[in-house]
Design a protein around this motif. Structure first.
Motif, PDB file in Angstrom:
ATOM      1  N   VAL A  81       0.841  -1.197   0.000  1.00 51.88           N
ATOM      2  CA  VAL A  81       0.000   0.000   0.000  1.00 51.88           C
ATOM      3  C   VAL A  81       0.880   1.252   0.000  1.00 51.88           C
ATOM      4  O   VAL A  81       0.650   2.189  -0.767  1.00 51.88           O
ATOM      5  CB  VAL A  81      -0.960   0.010   1.211  1.00 51.88           C
ATOM      6  CG1 VAL A  81      -1.651   1.356   1.349  1.00 51.88           C
ATOM      7  CG2 VAL A  81      -1.979  -1.099   1.078  1.00 51.88           C
ATOM      8  N   LYS A  82       1.908   1.262   0.839  1.00 45.24           N
ATOM      9  CA  LYS A  82       2.817   2.415   0.880  1.00 45.24           C
ATOM     10  C   LYS A  82       3.430   2.662  -0.493  1.00 45.24           C
ATOM     11  O   LYS A  82       3.498   3.806  -0.959  1.00 45.24           O
ATOM     12  CB  LYS A  82       3.934   2.194   1.907  1.00 45.24           C
ATOM     13  CG  LYS A  82       3.491   2.250   3.332  1.00 45.24           C
ATOM     14  CD  LYS A  82       4.675   1.958   4.238  1.00 45.24           C
ATOM     15  CE  LYS A  82       4.233   1.481   5.576  1.00 45.24           C
ATOM     16  NZ  LYS A  82       5.338   1.030   6.403  1.00 45.24           N
ATOM     17  N   LEU A  83       3.879   1.606  -1.135  1.00 43.19           N
ATOM     18  CA  LEU A  83       4.491   1.744  -2.460  1.00 43.19           C
ATOM     19  C   LEU A  83       3.495   2.259  -3.494  1.00 43.19           C
ATOM     20  O   LEU A  83       3.825   3.098  -4.327  1.00 43.19           O
ATOM     21  CB  LEU A  83       5.069   0.403  -2.929  1.00 43.19           C
ATOM     22  CG  LEU A  83       6.337  -0.048  -2.226  1.00 43.19           C
ATOM     23  CD1 LEU A  83       6.665  -1.486  -2.604  1.00 43.19           C
ATOM     24  CD2 LEU A  83       7.496   0.865  -2.565  1.00 43.19           C
ATOM     25  N   MET A  84       2.276   1.766  -3.426  1.00 46.68           N
ATOM     26  CA  MET A  84       1.267   2.151  -4.412  1.00 46.68           C
ATOM     27  C   MET A  84       0.836   3.611  -4.269  1.00 46.68           C
ATOM     28  O   MET A  84       0.610   4.295  -5.264  1.00 46.68           O
ATOM     29  CB  MET A  84       0.036   1.250  -4.298  1.00 46.68           C
ATOM     30  CG  MET A  84       0.274  -0.146  -4.820  1.00 46.68           C
ATOM     31  SD  MET A  84      -1.085  -1.297  -4.502  1.00 46.68           S
ATOM     32  CE  MET A  84      -2.546  -0.326  -4.708  1.00 46.68           C
ATOM     33  N   ILE A  85       0.719   4.093  -3.033  1.00 46.79           N
ATOM     34  CA  ILE A  85       0.152   5.430  -2.857  1.00 46.79           C
ATOM     35  C   ILE A  85       1.205   6.525  -2.673  1.00 46.79           C
ATOM     36  O   ILE A  85       0.866   7.705  -2.753  1.00 46.79           O
ATOM     37  CB  ILE A  85      -0.875   5.472  -1.707  1.00 46.79           C
ATOM     38  CG1 ILE A  85      -0.230   5.155  -0.370  1.00 46.79           C
ATOM     39  CG2 ILE A  85      -2.039   4.559  -2.001  1.00 46.79           C
ATOM     40  CD1 ILE A  85      -1.176   5.260   0.805  1.00 46.79           C
TER      41      ILE A  85
END
Length: 111
Positions: A81-85
């Motif tokens: 999630v961190k990488l995606m957002i």
């Protein structure tokens, strides 16, 4: 003409780099049931880092991680999630810098 140093980018590019056609972050395979909480996404988008001298990148990362830690997506998916957002938390010069990174050069949050 006198320029305000606070309105200058943190980094000056001495070279011209073509934008990365795909993301610098390796795209992660996630299952079809994965949904990012809209409140989480809104908080990230409201706290953008622009890359100018008056902005502190360490403060931005700290704030970004604090927001991310408020929402749980499962043990293995929190990093995804961190990488995606993360790119959504950037604007202006910082977004330009990010878009000039080599394609798929970021494979984990630590990188």
């Amino acid at each position: 003409m006198i320029l305000d140093p606070d309105d200058q980018p943190m980094w000056e590019s001495a070279k011209t780099v073509a934008p990365t056609p795909n993301s610098a972050i390796v795209q992660i395979d996630i299952n079809d049931n994965f949904v990012i909480n809209s409140t989480h996404l809104k908080m990230i988008c409201e706290n953008k880092f622009d890359g100018y001298l008056r902005a502190d990148p360490h403060d931005h990362i700290c704030e970004f991680l604090t927001i991310c830690d408020m929402f749980k997506y499962g043990e293995t998916q929190s990093e995804d999630v961190k990488l995606m957002i993360f790119p959504l938390s950037l604007s202006d010069e910082a977004k330009t810098w990010f878009n000039e990174l080599n394609e798929e050069s970021i494979t984990s949050w630590n990188k």
